[in-house]
Write a protein that holds these residues in place. Structure first.
Motif, mmCIF file in Angstrom:
data_model
loop_
_atom_site.group_PDB
_atom_site.id
_atom_site.type_symbol
_atom_site.label_atom_id
_atom_site.label_comp_id
_atom_site.label_asym_id
_atom_site.label_seq_id
_atom_site.Cartn_x
_atom_site.Cartn_y
_atom_site.Cartn_z
ATOM 1 N N VAL A 1 30.277 -4.215 8.371
ATOM 2 C CA VAL A 1 31.260 -5.105 7.748
ATOM 3 C C VAL A 1 30.533 -5.952 6.711
ATOM 4 O O VAL A 1 29.699 -6.783 7.069
ATOM 5 C CB VAL A 1 31.945 -6.015 8.785
ATOM 6 N N PRO A 2 30.805 -5.716 5.422
ATOM 7 C CA PRO A 2 30.136 -6.513 4.386
ATOM 8 C C PRO A 2 30.327 -8.010 4.619
ATOM 9 O O PRO A 2 31.430 -8.475 4.908
ATOM 10 C CB PRO A 2 30.837 -6.062 3.099
ATOM 11 N N GLY A 3 29.221 -8.735 4.547
ATOM 12 C CA GLY A 3 29.270 -10.181 4.741
ATOM 13 C C GLY A 3 29.179 -10.621 6.187
ATOM 14 O O GLY A 3 29.128 -11.829 6.464
ATOM 15 N N VAL A 4 29.180 -9.673 7.120
ATOM 16 C CA VAL A 4 29.078 -9.985 8.549
ATOM 17 C C VAL A 4 27.849 -9.288 9.115
ATOM 18 O O VAL A 4 27.712 -8.068 8.997
ATOM 19 C CB VAL A 4 30.344 -9.545 9.312
ATOM 20 N N HIS A 5 26.947 -10.050 9.708
ATOM 21 C CA HIS A 5 25.749 -9.443 10.281
ATOM 22 C C HIS A 5 26.111 -8.725 11.578
ATOM 23 O O HIS A 5 26.873 -9.239 12.406
ATOM 24 C CB HIS A 5 24.684 -10.512 10.554
ATOM 25 N N HIS A 6 25.565 -7.541 11.756
ATOM 26 C CA HIS A 6 25.873 -6.729 12.940
ATOM 27 C C HIS A 6 25.523 -7.457 14.234
ATOM 28 O O HIS A 6 26.235 -7.323 15.242
ATOM 29 C CB HIS A 6 25.146 -5.380 12.870
ATOM 30 N N TYR A 7 24.446 -8.234 14.225
ATOM 31 C CA TYR A 7 24.064 -8.966 15.433
ATOM 32 C C TYR A 7 25.098 -10.036 15.778
ATOM 33 O O TYR A 7 25.419 -10.246 16.949
ATOM 34 C CB TYR A 7 22.683 -9.599 15.253
#
Length: 408
Positions: A341-347
């Motif tokens: 998700v662009p702008g959202v860190h996977h962690y």
């Protein structure tokens, strides 16, 4: 259709709560949970037959040996292998691939200028052992790129094959993307290019999710980990063609792999013991057999169909969310899905889902070269097992939407 309630009742950990929420476990590509059949097999071994195997004249040693070798036969039957002696017990898929690389290197088959072919979406365990072999021998590591659809590029692979190709090693299912590779065609093309080319399939993400027939696949080696197919950690398998294993040299030295030892010379044991030096994970092998019998009792066709349905619904729901990027297409996919998700860190996404009781995996999934090729640092990965339910998928989709609203 599978009786999901009955299946879930066999997995005690699924009754757990996390942060006050019922556990939804979607990290099965990393490790699966264990049914009571496996837990009981481990406990029964230690309570009733615990002993070192082979060469023991006493009763418990004989019982343990019989159980261990019956486990080997169970694995062979599960893989449709023609002979149980070609099933080698290891500590897991990583050790299995390392063993294959080591014995091929020791054999003298790999020389300077020879080529080893792997895929861009390989796990580190299917990259580093071959790199190490190349460093020792002067062989060249070649990497098949992915298409725009993130598929194994068969045209590039065909151009890459040459008379110098000695090994082709690819995953059956990408652990980071969830996409199924055309392994039968990959093996056929490799063998047609050169009769001595050997093909290894990393079956870590396929075993337990789909029918595996090592002869029908046309591979020379097949590797998998027990802990990804409902068995304990610390047990795995390397299957190899029997004629090939008889020809290749041993790797580790010590007890069990010998026939006779003198200070001047050692002669080696027959298969499979030539490759199983030292005391093996006896309990692990027995529990692995229990896990495979459990999978068979549920039925592979039903498991594959059920997991495919869960994956389709998850894909449909995720693709409907604004800004969600699902890696790879919907066809020829295993039971795992990676998203960015662009702008959202996977962690951050994984942490919020954990707070809602949902276990997923975040990061590079031991695929740093793949992540570099994609221009990302990692993904959020959802992966299914037979015990996951449609209700869990719906709750997960709702949780992802809530998490994204919080993070944006």
């Amino acid at each position: 259709m599978l009786n999901i309630d009955a299946i879930r009742s066999r997995f005690p950990i699924l009754r757990s709560t996390v942060h006050g929420k019922p556990l939804i476990y979607l990290d099965n590509a990393a490790t699966t949970q264990k049914p009571v059949e496996v837990l009981e097999a481990s406990r029964q071994y230690y309570e009733t037959v615990n002993s070192n195997i082979h060469r023991g004249a006493h009763y418990l040693s004989q019982l343990a040996t019989e159980a261990h070798e019956e486990a080997r036969k169970t694995v062979a039957e599960f893989l449709h292998a023609p002979d149980a002696d070609s099933v080698l017990f290891t500590s897991g898929c990583t050790m299995s691939i390392n063993m294959a690389a080591e014995i091929l290197g020791l054999s003298g088959r790999i020389r300077q200028g020879d080529e080893i072919v792997i895929s861009t979406d390989s796990h580190h365990a299917n990259i580093v052992p071959w790199q190490m072999l190349c460093q020792r021998t002067g062989a060249v590591l070649r990497v098949v790129p992915l298409t725009e659809g993130l598929r194994f590029d068969m045209e590039a692979y065909a151009r890459m094959l040459s008379p110098r190709t000695r090994i082709v090693s690819v995953p059956y299912i990408s652990n980071a993307l969830g996409l199924v590779l055309p392994v039968r065609e990959i093996a056929r093309m490799a063998h047609e290019q050169h009769a001595d080319t050997l093909v290894l399939i990393d079956g870590a993400q396929s075993t337990g999710h789909m029918e595996v027939d090592v002869v029908e696949l046309g591979c020379d080696f097949y590797a998998f980990s027990g802990h990804k197919v409902y068995a304990p950690t610390g047990i795995g398998v390397l299957w190899g063609r029997e004629d090939l294993l008889r020809e290749l040299p041993p790797w580790l030295g010590g007890g069990e792999m010998i026939r006779e030892v003198t200070f001047e010379k050692t002669t080696y044991n027959d298969l499979p013991f030539k490759y199983e030096a030292g005391t093996p994970n006896i309990e692990g092998a027995i529990a692995l057999a229990a896990a495979l019998r459990f999978v068979r009792s549920v039925g592979m066709d039903g498991i594959e169909s059920h997991e495919a349905g869960l994956t389709r619904r998850l894909l449909e729901g995720l693709r409907s969310m604004d800004g969600m990027r699902v890696l790879g297409g919907d066809e020829d996919r295993g039971s795992l899905v990676s998203v960015v998700v662009p702008g959202v860190h996977h962690y951050d996404l994984g942490t919020l889902l954990d707070q809602m009781g949902i276990a997923v995996r975040t990061g590079h999934h031991c695929g740093q070269p793949l992540m570099q090729a994609l221009g990302i640092t990692g993904t959020t990965r959802f992966s299914f097992a037979m015990y996951n339910s449609v209700q869990e998928v719906e709750k997960t989709l709702g949780a992802v939407e809530r998490a994204l609203n919080m993070l944006r």
